[in-house]
Write a protein that holds these residues in place. Structure first.
Motif, mmCIF file in Angstrom:
data_model
loop_
_atom_site.group_PDB
_atom_site.id
_atom_site.type_symbol
_atom_site.label_atom_id
_atom_site.label_comp_id
_atom_site.label_asym_id
_atom_site.label_seq_id
_atom_site.Cartn_x
_atom_site.Cartn_y
_atom_site.Cartn_z
ATOM 1 N N ALA A 190 0.527 -1.469 0.058
ATOM 2 C CA ALA A 190 0.279 0.276 0.076
ATOM 3 C C ALA A 190 0.998 1.238 0.066
ATOM 4 N N GLN A 191 0.804 2.119 -1.246
ATOM 5 C CA GLN A 191 1.641 2.911 -1.078
ATOM 6 C C GLN A 191 0.530 4.926 -1.130
ATOM 7 N N GLU A 192 1.006 6.169 -0.415
ATOM 8 C CA GLU A 192 -0.006 6.639 -0.658
ATOM 9 C C GLU A 192 -0.087 7.470 -1.356
ATOM 10 N N TRP A 193 -1.187 8.001 -1.959
ATOM 11 C CA TRP A 193 -0.914 8.300 -2.971
ATOM 12 C C TRP A 193 -0.751 9.930 -3.056
ATOM 13 N N ASN A 194 -0.580 10.674 -1.938
ATOM 14 C CA ASN A 194 -0.669 12.128 -2.044
ATOM 15 C C ASN A 194 1.061 12.012 -1.679
ATOM 16 N N THR A 195 1.925 11.277 -1.026
ATOM 17 C CA THR A 195 2.673 11.714 -1.196
ATOM 18 C C THR A 195 4.161 10.729 -1.210
ATOM 19 N N GLY A 196 3.006 9.586 -1.790
ATOM 20 C CA GLY A 196 4.797 8.741 -2.678
ATOM 21 C C GLY A 196 4.635 7.194 -1.275
ATOM 22 N N GLU A 197 4.894 7.372 -0.452
ATOM 23 C CA GLU A 197 4.524 7.050 0.751
ATOM 24 C C GLU A 197 4.629 5.705 0.781
ATOM 25 N N VAL A 198 5.685 4.358 1.119
ATOM 26 C CA VAL A 198 5.159 3.088 1.203
ATOM 27 C C VAL A 198 4.590 2.806 2.741
ATOM 28 N N LEU A 199 3.247 2.576 2.505
ATOM 29 C CA LEU A 199 2.439 2.707 4.134
ATOM 30 C C LEU A 199 2.731 1.379 4.669
ATOM 31 N N MET A 200 2.446 -0.097 4.049
ATOM 32 C CA MET A 200 2.230 -1.513 4.617
ATOM 33 C C MET A 200 2.607 -2.272 3.686
ATOM 34 N N LEU A 201 2.703 -3.693 4.141
ATOM 35 C CA LEU A 201 2.901 -4.580 3.373
ATOM 36 C C LEU A 201 1.601 -5.699 3.936
ATOM 37 N N ALA A 202 0.573 -6.305 3.424
ATOM 38 C CA ALA A 202 -0.206 -7.563 3.398
ATOM 39 C C ALA A 202 -0.716 -7.820 2.480
ATOM 40 N N TYR A 203 -1.456 -9.113 2.681
ATOM 41 C CA TYR A 203 -2.107 -10.080 2.044
ATOM 42 C C TYR A 203 -3.257 -10.240 1.827
ATOM 43 N N MET A 204 -3.367 -10.615 0.324
ATOM 44 C CA MET A 204 -4.416 -10.983 -0.203
ATOM 45 C C MET A 204 -4.816 -11.672 -0.845
ATOM 46 N N ASN A 205 -6.491 -12.115 -0.983
ATOM 47 C CA ASN A 205 -7.301 -13.143 -1.987
ATOM 48 C C ASN A 205 -7.699 -12.899 -2.953
ATOM 49 N N ARG A 240 15.624 14.353 4.046
ATOM 50 C CA ARG A 240 13.951 13.748 3.972
ATOM 51 C C ARG A 240 14.453 13.200 2.334
ATOM 52 N N PRO A 241 13.497 12.330 1.949
ATOM 53 C CA PRO A 241 13.724 12.008 0.930
ATOM 54 C C PRO A 241 13.171 13.198 -0.160
ATOM 55 N N PRO A 242 13.488 13.471 -1.223
ATOM 56 C CA PRO A 242 13.369 14.396 -2.007
ATOM 57 C C PRO A 242 11.753 14.612 -2.934
ATOM 58 N N PHE A 243 11.093 13.388 -2.484
ATOM 59 C CA PHE A 243 9.579 13.450 -2.626
ATOM 60 C C PHE A 243 8.799 13.663 -1.556
ATOM 61 N N LEU A 244 9.598 13.839 -0.567
ATOM 62 C CA LEU A 244 8.647 14.057 0.767
ATOM 63 C C LEU A 244 9.113 15.537 0.822
ATOM 64 N N ALA A 245 10.198 15.727 0.178
ATOM 65 C CA ALA A 245 10.563 17.970 1.132
ATOM 66 C C ALA A 245 9.807 18.660 0.203
ATOM 67 N N GLN A 246 9.298 17.736 -1.262
ATOM 68 C CA GLN A 246 8.643 18.452 -2.277
ATOM 69 C C GLN A 246 7.054 18.826 -1.743
ATOM 70 N N THR A 247 6.725 17.775 -0.834
ATOM 71 C CA THR A 247 5.129 17.868 -0.500
ATOM 72 C C THR A 247 4.805 17.557 1.517
ATOM 73 N N PRO A 248 5.138 19.550 1.979
ATOM 74 C CA PRO A 248 5.922 19.654 3.461
ATOM 75 C C PRO A 248 3.985 19.301 3.634
#
Length: 205
Positions: free
Chosen positions: A41-56, A135-143
Protein backbone atom coordinates in the motif's frame (compact mmCIF):
# COMPACT_ATOMS: atom_id res chain seq x y z
CA UNK A 1 19.90 -22.44 -25.74
CA UNK A 2 19.99 -19.34 -23.56
CA UNK A 3 17.01 -17.93 -25.47
CA UNK A 4 15.03 -21.08 -24.74
CA UNK A 5 15.85 -20.78 -21.03
CA UNK A 6 14.77 -17.14 -20.98
CA UNK A 7 11.48 -17.94 -22.69
CA UNK A 8 10.69 -20.79 -20.30
CA UNK A 9 11.23 -18.46 -17.33
CA UNK A 10 8.55 -16.05 -18.47
CA UNK A 11 5.24 -16.25 -16.57
CA UNK A 12 2.30 -17.64 -18.51
CA UNK A 13 0.00 -15.06 -20.07
CA UNK A 14 -3.29 -14.88 -18.21
CA UNK A 15 -6.62 -14.70 -19.96
CA UNK A 16 -7.38 -11.70 -17.77
CA UNK A 17 -4.40 -9.69 -18.99
CA UNK A 18 -4.97 -6.47 -20.93
CA UNK A 19 -2.98 -4.10 -23.13
CA UNK A 20 -0.51 -2.01 -21.14
CA UNK A 21 -2.27 0.98 -19.59
CA UNK A 22 -5.73 -0.62 -19.70
CA UNK A 23 -7.51 -2.24 -16.72
CA UNK A 24 -7.23 -6.02 -16.54
CA UNK A 25 -9.59 -8.50 -14.95
CA UNK A 26 -8.77 -10.05 -11.54
CA UNK A 27 -7.93 -13.38 -13.21
CA UNK A 28 -4.52 -11.91 -14.08
CA UNK A 29 -3.39 -12.21 -10.44
CA UNK A 30 -1.21 -15.22 -9.62
CA UNK A 31 -1.69 -16.48 -6.05
CA UNK A 32 0.70 -18.68 -4.07
CA UNK A 33 -0.04 -22.20 -2.83
CA UNK A 34 -2.10 -20.74 0.02
CA UNK A 35 -4.19 -18.66 -2.36
CA UNK A 36 -2.53 -15.41 -1.21
CA UNK A 37 -0.75 -12.54 -2.93
CA UNK A 38 1.28 -9.77 -1.20
CA UNK A 39 -0.01 -6.22 -1.60
CA UNK A 40 2.02 -3.06 -1.01
CA UNK A 41 0.00 0.00 0.00
CA UNK A 42 1.44 3.35 -1.10
CA UNK A 43 0.11 6.82 -0.25
CA UNK A 44 -1.36 8.54 -3.30
CA UNK A 45 -0.43 12.09 -2.26
CA UNK A 46 3.07 11.63 -0.79
CA UNK A 47 4.38 8.48 -2.46
CA UNK A 48 5.23 6.93 0.90
CA UNK A 49 5.10 3.15 1.24
CA UNK A 50 2.57 2.57 4.00
CA UNK A 51 2.50 -1.17 4.66
CA UNK A 52 2.49 -4.66 3.22
CA UNK A 53 -0.30 -7.17 3.78
CA UNK A 54 -1.83 -10.14 1.99
CA UNK A 55 -4.91 -10.55 -0.16
CA UNK A 56 -6.75 -13.46 -1.71
CA UNK A 57 -9.24 -13.55 -4.58
CA UNK A 58 -12.16 -12.60 -2.36
CA UNK A 59 -10.40 -9.63 -0.74
CA UNK A 60 -9.35 -8.39 -4.19
CA UNK A 61 -13.00 -8.66 -5.25
CA UNK A 62 -14.21 -6.76 -2.16
CA UNK A 63 -11.58 -4.06 -2.69
CA UNK A 64 -12.64 -3.49 -6.30
CA UNK A 65 -16.32 -3.43 -5.32
CA UNK A 66 -16.07 -1.10 -2.32
CA UNK A 67 -13.16 1.22 -3.13
CA UNK A 68 -11.52 0.58 0.26
CA UNK A 69 -8.75 -1.88 0.99
CA UNK A 70 -9.65 -5.40 2.11
CA UNK A 71 -6.92 -7.78 3.21
CA UNK A 72 -6.76 -11.36 4.47
CA UNK A 73 -5.24 -11.87 7.90
CA UNK A 74 -2.98 -14.92 8.00
CA UNK A 75 -2.82 -14.88 11.79
CA UNK A 76 -6.58 -14.67 12.36
CA UNK A 77 -7.60 -16.45 9.16
CA UNK A 78 -10.24 -13.85 8.26
CA UNK A 79 -10.88 -10.85 6.06
CA UNK A 80 -10.31 -7.35 7.37
CA UNK A 81 -11.41 -4.06 5.90
CA UNK A 82 -8.57 -1.67 6.77
CA UNK A 83 -10.02 1.06 8.99
CA UNK A 84 -13.29 -0.66 9.87
CA UNK A 85 -12.22 -0.81 13.53
CA UNK A 86 -9.85 2.16 13.85
CA UNK A 87 -11.41 4.50 11.29
CA UNK A 88 -8.07 4.63 9.41
CA UNK A 89 -9.52 3.67 6.05
CA UNK A 90 -7.48 3.33 2.89
CA UNK A 91 -9.44 4.73 -0.06
CA UNK A 92 -8.24 3.15 -3.29
CA UNK A 93 -7.19 5.38 -6.16
CA UNK A 94 -5.49 2.68 -8.26
CA UNK A 95 -4.77 -1.02 -7.86
CA UNK A 96 -1.86 -2.38 -9.91
CA UNK A 97 -0.31 -5.80 -10.51
CA UNK A 98 3.37 -6.33 -11.33
CA UNK A 99 4.98 -7.84 -14.44
CA UNK A 100 4.75 -11.38 -13.01
CA UNK A 101 1.23 -10.94 -11.67
CA UNK A 102 2.28 -12.16 -8.22
CA UNK A 103 2.47 -8.83 -6.34
CA UNK A 104 -0.08 -6.03 -6.06
CA UNK A 105 0.43 -2.31 -5.50
CA UNK A 106 -2.43 -0.27 -4.06
CA UNK A 107 -2.23 3.50 -4.40
CA UNK A 108 -4.46 4.78 -1.62
CA UNK A 109 -5.49 7.88 0.25
CA UNK A 110 -4.69 7.03 3.85
CA UNK A 111 -6.89 8.44 6.61
CA UNK A 112 -5.02 8.59 9.91
CA UNK A 113 -2.07 6.31 10.52
CA UNK A 114 -1.61 3.14 8.50
CA UNK A 115 0.30 1.36 11.27
CA UNK A 116 -1.33 -0.16 14.37
CA UNK A 117 1.25 1.74 16.46
CA UNK A 118 -0.25 5.05 15.34
CA UNK A 119 2.63 5.82 12.95
CA UNK A 120 1.70 7.06 9.51
CA UNK A 121 3.58 4.16 7.89
CA UNK A 122 4.70 0.78 9.22
CA UNK A 123 8.30 1.75 8.42
CA UNK A 124 8.57 5.05 10.31
CA UNK A 125 11.69 5.26 12.49
CA UNK A 126 12.80 1.70 11.77
CA UNK A 127 16.18 1.26 10.06
CA UNK A 128 18.48 -1.61 9.17
CA UNK A 129 20.97 0.75 7.55
CA UNK A 130 22.27 3.95 9.14
CA UNK A 131 19.71 6.77 8.69
CA UNK A 132 20.88 9.66 6.53
CA UNK A 133 18.99 12.26 8.53
CA UNK A 134 17.61 13.66 5.27
CA UNK A 135 14.11 13.75 3.88
CA UNK A 136 13.59 11.90 0.58
CA UNK A 137 13.13 14.34 -2.33
CA UNK A 138 9.52 13.29 -2.89
CA UNK A 139 8.69 14.16 0.74
CA UNK A 140 10.67 17.40 0.72
CA UNK A 141 8.47 18.60 -2.14
CA UNK A 142 5.24 17.88 -0.28
CA UNK A 143 5.57 19.57 3.13
CA UNK A 144 2.69 18.87 5.48
CA UNK A 145 1.26 16.23 3.18
CA UNK A 146 0.73 13.76 6.00
CA UNK A 147 -2.81 14.26 7.19
CA UNK A 148 -4.77 13.47 10.32
CA UNK A 149 -2.40 11.28 12.29
CA UNK A 150 -4.75 9.56 14.69
CA UNK A 151 -4.09 8.39 18.21
CA UNK A 152 -2.97 4.81 18.68
CA UNK A 153 -5.95 2.47 18.67
CA UNK A 154 -4.70 -0.55 20.63
CA UNK A 155 -7.79 -2.54 19.77
CA UNK A 156 -7.34 -2.29 16.01
CA UNK A 157 -5.86 -5.12 13.94
CA UNK A 158 -2.13 -4.87 13.36
CA UNK A 159 -0.48 -4.14 10.05
CA UNK A 160 -0.79 -7.76 8.98
CA UNK A 161 -4.15 -8.23 10.69
CA UNK A 162 -2.56 -9.38 13.95
CA UNK A 163 -4.66 -8.34 16.96
CA UNK A 164 -2.92 -5.83 19.25
CA UNK A 165 -5.35 -5.83 22.17
CA UNK A 166 -3.68 -5.80 25.58
CA UNK A 167 -6.68 -7.30 27.31
CA UNK A 168 -8.02 -10.76 26.67
CA UNK A 169 -11.09 -11.03 24.52
CA UNK A 170 -12.07 -11.39 20.94
CA UNK A 171 -11.20 -8.84 18.34
CA UNK A 172 -14.10 -7.57 16.35
CA UNK A 173 -14.13 -9.07 12.90
CA UNK A 174 -13.41 -6.44 10.28
CA UNK A 175 -15.66 -8.23 7.85
CA UNK A 176 -18.67 -7.80 10.11
CA UNK A 177 -17.67 -4.33 11.37
CA UNK A 178 -17.61 -2.77 7.90
CA UNK A 179 -20.54 -0.43 7.49
CA UNK A 180 -22.96 -0.57 4.59
CA UNK A 181 -22.11 2.95 3.50
CA UNK A 182 -18.47 2.09 2.74
CA UNK A 183 -19.42 2.05 -0.95
CA UNK A 184 -20.10 5.76 -0.75
CA UNK A 185 -16.84 6.74 0.98
CA UNK A 186 -14.73 6.99 -2.17
CA UNK A 187 -15.73 9.97 -4.29
CA UNK A 188 -14.93 9.83 -7.99
CA UNK A 189 -12.26 12.29 -9.07
CA UNK A 190 -12.31 14.31 -12.31
CA UNK A 191 -10.59 12.27 -14.97
CA UNK A 192 -10.44 9.22 -12.71
CA UNK A 193 -9.46 6.19 -14.81
CA UNK A 194 -10.37 3.57 -12.25
CA UNK A 195 -8.35 1.22 -10.12
CA UNK A 196 -5.91 -0.16 -12.69
CA UNK A 197 -7.07 -3.74 -12.00
CA UNK A 198 -10.66 -4.33 -13.04
CA UNK A 199 -13.08 -1.39 -13.14
CA UNK A 200 -14.26 1.16 -10.56
CA UNK A 201 -17.34 0.22 -8.53
CA UNK A 202 -20.56 0.63 -10.49
CA UNK A 203 -21.74 3.31 -8.06
CA UNK A 204 -18.68 5.42 -8.90
CA UNK A 205 -18.78 5.28 -12.69
Amino acid sequence: MQQQADNSAKPPTSSGDAPKGAPATPEVVRYDSRGLVPCIAQEWNTGEVLMLAYMNAESVKRTLETGTMWYFSRSRNEYWNKGATSGHFQYVRELHYDCDGDTLLALVEQKGGACHTGDFTCFDGRWLSSPTGERPPFLAQTPGARRGLAENDASSPGCDGQAQEKDAGSVRSSATDATEDVLLRRQAQPGDQGFGLGQPPTSQR
